[in-house]
Design a protein around this motif. Structure first.
Motif, PDB file in Angstrom:
ATOM      1  N   GLY A  77       0.788  -1.219   0.000  1.00 12.14           N
ATOM      2  CA  GLY A  77       0.000   0.000   0.000  1.00 12.14           C
ATOM      3  C   GLY A  77       0.818   1.266   0.000  1.00 12.14           C
ATOM      4  O   GLY A  77       0.315   2.339  -0.271  1.00 12.14           O
ATOM      5  N   ARG A  78       2.117   1.163   0.308  1.00 12.80           N
ATOM      6  CA  ARG A  78       2.925   2.372   0.373  1.00 12.80           C
ATOM      7  C   ARG A  78       3.677   2.573  -0.930  1.00 12.80           C
ATOM      8  O   ARG A  78       4.592   1.815  -1.246  1.00 12.80           O
ATOM      9  N   PRO A  79       3.330   3.558  -1.695  1.00 12.19           N
ATOM     10  CA  PRO A  79       4.001   3.744  -2.972  1.00 12.19           C
ATOM     11  C   PRO A  79       5.417   4.264  -2.781  1.00 12.19           C
ATOM     12  O   PRO A  79       5.692   5.027  -1.866  1.00 12.19           O
ATOM     13  N   GLU A  80       6.316   3.824  -3.634  1.00 12.26           N
ATOM     14  CA  GLU A  80       7.675   4.339  -3.597  1.00 12.26           C
ATOM     15  C   GLU A  80       7.743   5.731  -4.217  1.00 12.26           C
ATOM     16  O   GLU A  80       8.675   6.491  -3.989  1.00 12.26           O
ATOM     17  N   ASP A  81       6.742   6.060  -5.019  1.00 12.78           N
ATOM     18  CA  ASP A  81       6.672   7.374  -5.642  1.00 12.78           C
ATOM     19  C   ASP A  81       6.549   8.437  -4.547  1.00 12.78           C
ATOM     20  O   ASP A  81       5.627   8.400  -3.737  1.00 12.78           O
ATOM     21  N   PRO A  82       7.479   9.400  -4.494  1.00  7.71           N
ATOM     22  CA  PRO A  82       7.459  10.378  -3.401  1.00  7.71           C
ATOM     23  C   PRO A  82       6.220  11.270  -3.381  1.00  7.71           C
ATOM     24  O   PRO A  82       5.936  11.914  -2.386  1.00  7.71           O
ATOM     25  N   VAL A  83       5.467  11.307  -4.505  1.00  4.59           N
ATOM     26  CA  VAL A  83       4.257  12.126  -4.486  1.00  4.59           C
ATOM     27  C   VAL A  83       3.075  11.362  -3.911  1.00  4.59           C
ATOM     28  O   VAL A  83       1.993  11.907  -3.745  1.00  4.59           O
ATOM     29  N   GLY A  84       3.263  10.085  -3.637  1.00  3.34           N
ATOM     30  CA  GLY A  84       2.190   9.291  -3.061  1.00  3.34           C
ATOM     31  C   GLY A  84       1.922   9.695  -1.627  1.00  3.34           C
ATOM     32  O   GLY A  84       2.682  10.432  -1.005  1.00  3.34           O
ATOM     33  N   PRO A  85       0.822   9.226  -1.040  1.00  4.52           N
ATOM     34  CA  PRO A  85       0.474   9.609   0.336  1.00  4.52           C
ATOM     35  C   PRO A  85       1.473   9.038   1.330  1.00  4.52           C
ATOM     36  O   PRO A  85       1.717   7.826   1.360  1.00  4.52           O
ATOM     37  N   PRO A  86       2.094   9.852   2.153  1.00  2.00           N
ATOM     38  CA  PRO A  86       3.090   9.361   3.099  1.00  2.00           C
ATOM     39  C   PRO A  86       2.429   8.738   4.323  1.00  2.00           C
ATOM     40  O   PRO A  86       1.234   8.944   4.583  1.00  2.00           O
ATOM     41  N   LEU A  87       3.216   7.999   5.082  1.00  2.79           N
ATOM     42  CA  LEU A  87       2.770   7.496   6.376  1.00  2.79           C
ATOM     43  C   LEU A  87       3.114   8.564   7.408  1.00  2.79           C
ATOM     44  O   LEU A  87       4.221   9.107   7.402  1.00  2.79           O
ATOM     45  N   ARG A  88       2.185   8.879   8.260  1.00  2.00           N
ATOM     46  CA  ARG A  88       2.413   9.938   9.240  1.00  2.00           C
ATOM     47  C   ARG A  88       2.349   9.333  10.644  1.00  2.00           C
ATOM     48  O   ARG A  88       1.301   8.838  11.064  1.00  2.00           O
TER      49      ARG A  88
END
Length: 473
Positions: free
Chosen positions: A190-201
């Motif tokens: 679920g965590r995209p490597e693309d830096p524009v994807g939603p980050p984990l906070r």
């Protein structure tokens, strides 16, 4: 893995060797800091920017100088900002109390650095740090900041965090829940490597400065410093009462079981479901967690079994949680999971946005017979145990699956009211009735009788010893 365990065995023995030179807490902190130092200092001189590299440290520690002083100076040099985390590695009164000229401490540190020098880099250091936390948890002090891995994986699996979630732990300990949540998101794809994807906070808080330091090092080792939205917060989470701001999508908590606490002035501390008794803080934690959830948020909280059935103010609070329909499940865990306490525990799951079929219903799971015995009085949750508990809850939450005799049962609000808001899974889950074999009852009576006589004999022996001790005074 076997090599790492043998290294942990040696490090654990070092704690015992140095108990005369420093406290066990100090030695644990020193060992964890040394493992961290091994990871961050193993860089070229250009990257170190004037700080001692691992090669420099090995030479200095093995030289004629005082190893304790060398390590203290290195920890001070490698203190600073790591992403959003601030690490003051040498700003610890316990470490500062170790005499720089202590000969025995010097020798153990030289041996410690020799062990670390033989270890690999990167992943090995992360694994070694986690193994040290697990081993130190067998000491009562370590249990204050470490939750067993199987329990952590169960709670994270129940919550199923997603990219972009704001995840909070108000008693973060060593940071295990935050780290496992990040690992879960990544491994689930679920965590995209693309830096524009939603980050984990990630957000964490703990009242203990030493514990926050351990958590910060752990998060840095797992490359999660940039996923923290801010530094780990200090201070008492309970001072916010129930009004924690509704800021988070997911909350995890393993607070101290049934601890006494100072309520302060209740006129200024809001408790939505009622003021918890000062003798037990369990429902102060629960109300803080529920108050921290967004309108669609969910949470998993570990509580002592007594929180499920004690009367008075706690019964009133349970009634409020049930009537508000924020409690989704109560899961009885097997005994022996926590090395620092024998208090049995339940896992409470909260959800502010239940599916329609789950409204005004609560799932009870009796997993007290789950787990694998690893030593006398100690159990662990294996992967199949975690999968079964998580699968049961997800199936119930998504599809409203039927009850399973001896394992799970769903109760309505009316049924829970009729039970006086007693939320013990063992009271509600129907046991599996085994067919009696001929003579089984008689054999069981004999076994219980023999056990009872044995306890009588032990009680008599203890009474004699006590009388002898009193007469000797």
């Amino acid at each position: 893995m076997q090599e790492t365990r043998s290294q942990v065995d040696w490090l654990a023995r070092a704690v015992d060797v140095l108990r005369g030179a420093m406290t066990g807490d100090t030695m644990q902190q020193l060992i964890l800091s040394a493992v961290f130092l091994r990871r961050v200092s193993d860089v070229p001189e250009a990257v170190a920017q004037g700080r001692p590299t691992w090669r420099d440290l090995l030479g200095q520690v093995s030289g004629d100088g005082h190893a304790v002083q060398v390590v203290q100076q290195a920890l001070r040099a490698w203190s600073g900002d790591y992403g959003r985390l601030r690490l003051d590695l040498a700003d610890d009164p316990m470490l500062g109390a170790v005499r720089p000229t202590h000969v025995r401490a010097d020798q153990v540190l030289r041996d410690l650095f020799a062990v670390l020098a033989q270890a690999g880099r990167s992943l090995t250091m992360v694994e070694l740090y986690e193994q040290c936390l697990a081993r130190f948890s067998e000491d009562r002090a370590g249990g204050d900041y470490y939750t067993p891995r199987g329990v952590v994986r169960t709670m994270v699996g129940l919550m199923a965090p997603e990219p972009g979630d704001d995840i909070y732990d108000p008693a973060c300990g060593s940071g295990g829940f935050l780290i496992e949540a990040a690992r879960y998101v990544k491994t689930q794809g679920g965590r995209p490597e693309d830096p524009v994807g939603p980050p984990l906070r990630l957000f964490g808080q703990d009242v203990n400065a030493r514990t926050r330091r351990i958590a910060a090092m752990n998060l840095v080792l797992h490359d999660l410093a940039d996923d923290m939205r801010r530094d780990l917060d200090e201070g008492d989470s309970l001072l916010d009462g129930s009004e924690a701001g509704e800021k988070y999508d997911v909350v995890f908590a393993n607070p101290p079981f049934s601890m006494r606490w100072d309520r302060g002035n209740d006129r200024f501390v809001p408790w939505r479901y009622g003021s918890p008794p000062k003798s037990k803080a369990d429902f102060a934690w629960v109300q803080h967690v529920v108050g921290a959830l967004k309108p669609h948020g969910r949470a998993a909280v570990l509580l002592a079994n007594g929180a499920a059935f004690r009367g008075g103010a706690e019964q009133h609070i349970r009634a409020g949680l049930v009537h508000d329909d924020v409690l989704a499940a109560v899961i009885q865990l097997p005994p022996g999971l926590f090395p620092h306490t024998r208090i049995p525990a339940c896992l409470w799951v909260f959800d502010k946005s239940k599916q329609a079929h789950a409204k005004n219903r609560i799932l009870f799971v009796d997993a007290q017979d789950a787990g694998t015995q690893v030593s006398r009085g100690r159990r662990v949750l294996a992967e199949e145990d975690v999968d079964r508990i998580v699968g049961t809850f997800r199936g119930w939450g998504e599809r409203g699956e039927d009850d399973e005799q001896g394992w799970s049962r769903t109760l309505t609000l009316e049924e829970i009211e009729a039970a006086d808001f007693d939320l013990q899974p063992g009271r509600h889950v129907m046991p599996v009735v085994a067919e009696a074999t001929p003579g089984a009852d008689e054999r069981r009576v004999r076994e219980l009788t023999e056990e009872l006589y044995g306890q009588f004999a032990e009680a008599a022996r203890l009474e004699r010893e006590l009388r002898d001790a009193l007469e000797a005074l």
